[in-house]
Design a protein around this motif. Structure first.
Motif: not given
Length: 255
Positions: A211-212, A208-209
């Motif tokens: 991806r950001r 998730g990080e």
């Protein structure tokens, strides 16, 4: 409790003060430790320890504070998005340690040279008078090298400096850049997803990080920006992964 209320401490802060006071008491009792050093923000906590020792053991103990190292924004230095900057090379590599100090803000470099190194004060003051452009970069190089040598030794400081020069086009050797080795089984048809690669290299704690970071344009592979989180990277013999402007990581595929 009354003192806590008068000082406006939160319950968590109050509990922390009690724990730190008891730590000092226990160290005094078991090991004869009679002085505690700490940042000047810990003054009340340390005095709590001296008072506890006096009341329970009838003996004197002492506390001494050291100027808290803050950056130009008033935040504690030594904190990053990955966590603390450790002295232990297993937790923060010499290269990462070097890069942290090489990348301090322009406003903080002179203060850090004065507080943390043994560079003659006359030399630092001369830098301060001419601090701009190339002189600023030289001051940062000096700070990073001096602190890395102090913590990890001359050999590791020279390796970190050489790796940093290689990354930023100075002709150095990138052999000492943080490296992740991939095996054939880590790849699918010779490729690996960019999110998986970033997590594997420790540049992001989660997909998730990662991806950001990719979506915000903060990731490059061999100087080519990657903006699609679904991108598949096909590592060459040596691939350089970059996060932001200043964090570099080498990826090597095992033959």
């Amino acid at each position: 409790y009354k003192q806590r209320m008068e000082r406006g401490l939160t319950f968590l802060e109050f509990n922390y003060m009690i724990m730190q006071s008891y730590d000092f008491y226990k160290l005094f009792q078991d090991y004869g430790c009679n002085m505690q050093f700490g940042g000047d923000d810990q003054w009340a906590n340390m005095l709590g320890g001296t008072e506890l020792i006096r009341r329970k053991l009838g003996k004197d103990a002492y506390a001494m504070t050291i100027t808290l190292l803050l950056n130009s924004e008033g935040k504690k230095m030594g904190k990053t998005e990955k966590g603390a900057v450790w002295l232990d090379a297993e937790k923060t590599t010499p290269y990462e340690f070097y890069q942290y100090w090489r990348n301090v803000s322009d406003q903080d470099v002179i203060k850090c040279l004065k507080l943390l190194t043994f560079v003659p004060i006359e030399q630092i003051e001369e830098m301060e008078r001419t601090l701009e452009g190339q002189q600023l970069n030289q001051a940062k190089d000096l700070l990073a090298y001096e602190l890395t040598e102090l913590v990890h030794g001359k050999e590791e400081a020279e390796k970190a400096q050489a790796a940093a020069k290689a990354v930023f086009g100075g002709g150095g050797d990138n052999a000492n850049m943080p490296t992740t080795v991939l095996k054939a089984e880590d790849l699918t048809d010779g490729g690996i997803g960019i999110l998986t690669l970033m997590v594997r290299c420790g540049l992001a704690p989660s997909n998730g990080e990662a991806r950001r970071l990719v979506q915000q344009g903060g990731v490059s592979v061999n100087d080519t920006k990657v903006t699609d989180p679904k991108s598949v990277i096909y590592p060459e013999a040596e691939t350089i992964l970059r996060k932001g402007k200043k964090v570099f990581h080498k990826v090597v595929v095992e033959a």
